[in-house]
Design a protein around this motif. Structure first.
Motif, short mmCIF file in Angstrom:
data_model
loop_
_atom_site.label_atom_id
_atom_site.label_comp_id
_atom_site.label_asym_id
_atom_site.label_seq_id
_atom_site.Cartn_x
_atom_site.Cartn_y
_atom_site.Cartn_z
N THR A 43 0.84 -1.20 0.00
CA THR A 43 0.00 0.00 0.00
C THR A 43 0.88 1.25 0.00
O THR A 43 0.60 2.20 -0.73
CB THR A 43 -0.93 0.00 1.23
OG1 THR A 43 -1.70 -1.20 1.21
CG2 THR A 43 -1.85 1.20 1.23
N CYS A 44 1.93 1.24 0.82
CA CYS A 44 2.83 2.40 0.87
C CYS A 44 3.55 2.59 -0.46
O CYS A 44 3.69 3.73 -0.94
CB CYS A 44 3.86 2.23 1.99
SG CYS A 44 3.17 2.39 3.64
N LEU A 45 4.02 1.51 -1.05
CA LEU A 45 4.70 1.62 -2.34
C LEU A 45 3.75 2.17 -3.40
O LEU A 45 4.15 2.99 -4.23
CB LEU A 45 5.25 0.26 -2.77
CG LEU A 45 6.46 -0.24 -1.97
CD1 LEU A 45 6.77 -1.70 -2.33
CD2 LEU A 45 7.67 0.64 -2.22
N GLN A 49 3.99 5.93 -5.63
CA GLN A 49 4.38 5.57 -7.00
C GLN A 49 4.59 6.79 -7.90
O GLN A 49 5.48 6.80 -8.73
CB GLN A 49 3.30 4.68 -7.60
CG GLN A 49 3.63 4.12 -8.95
CD GLN A 49 2.55 3.14 -9.42
OE1 GLN A 49 1.60 2.88 -8.71
NE2 GLN A 49 2.73 2.62 -10.61
N ASN A 50 3.80 7.82 -7.72
CA ASN A 50 3.90 9.00 -8.60
C ASN A 50 4.96 10.00 -8.15
O ASN A 50 5.19 10.98 -8.85
CB ASN A 50 2.54 9.70 -8.69
CG ASN A 50 1.51 8.82 -9.35
OD1 ASN A 50 1.85 7.99 -10.19
ND2 ASN A 50 0.26 9.00 -8.98
N LEU A 51 5.59 9.77 -7.01
CA LEU A 51 6.61 10.69 -6.51
C LEU A 51 7.99 10.25 -6.99
O LEU A 51 8.18 9.11 -7.39
CB LEU A 51 6.57 10.74 -4.98
CG LEU A 51 5.25 11.20 -4.36
CD1 LEU A 51 5.30 11.05 -2.85
CD2 LEU A 51 4.95 12.64 -4.75
N LYS A 56 9.77 10.91 -2.66
CA LYS A 56 9.31 9.52 -2.63
C LYS A 56 9.88 8.80 -1.40
O LYS A 56 9.15 8.11 -0.68
CB LYS A 56 9.72 8.80 -3.91
CG LYS A 56 9.24 7.36 -3.97
CD LYS A 56 9.54 6.73 -5.30
CE LYS A 56 8.91 5.35 -5.36
NZ LYS A 56 8.86 4.83 -6.71
N ARG A 57 11.17 8.98 -1.14
CA ARG A 57 11.80 8.33 0.02
C ARG A 57 11.17 8.81 1.33
O ARG A 57 10.89 8.01 2.22
CB ARG A 57 13.30 8.57 0.01
CG ARG A 57 14.03 7.75 -1.04
CD ARG A 57 15.55 7.84 -0.90
NE ARG A 57 16.06 9.17 -1.23
CZ ARG A 57 16.34 9.59 -2.47
NH1 ARG A 57 16.17 8.79 -3.49
NH2 ARG A 57 16.81 10.80 -2.67
#
Length: 101
Positions: A43-45, A49-51, A56-57
């Motif tokens: 769910t977190c990944l 996804q768009n970052l 994103k990190r």
């Protein structure tokens, strides 16, 4: 005259009943696969996804930290302690966030 009436009535019944049977779905075939529930890690990944890059990190770390807290609360509610608690949390979260960075 009764014979043609009975034939007409039987034909009408067939015309009414046939579409009903045609609409019922066939029984589901068992493929032997069991759906795997999405873990909090997946769910977190997906949510990051768009970052890209540092954003994103950062968002992935925040999401995984919240997932660990949620799993810890669940373990506490279920009174899981010791080594089983570590295993429970790891299974609940679905892995470590640093594995795919």
């Amino acid at each position: 005259m009764k014979l043609p009436s009975a034939t007409v009535a039987a034909s009408l019944v067939c015309l009414i009943v046939a579409p009903v049977f045609a609409q019922t779905p066939p029984p589901a075939a068992s493929t032997g696969t069991v759906p795997v529930p999405a873990t909090k890690r997946v769910t977190c990944l997906g949510s990051t996804q768009n970052l890209k890059g540092q954003d994103k990190r950062d968002q992935l770390q925040l999401c995984m930290a919240q997932a660990r807290v949620d799993c810890l609360k669940q373990a506490i509610d279920q009174k899981v302690v010791g080594e089983p608690r570590k295993t429970f949390i790891k299974t609940c979260v679905g892995g470590d966030a640093t594995e795919q960075q």
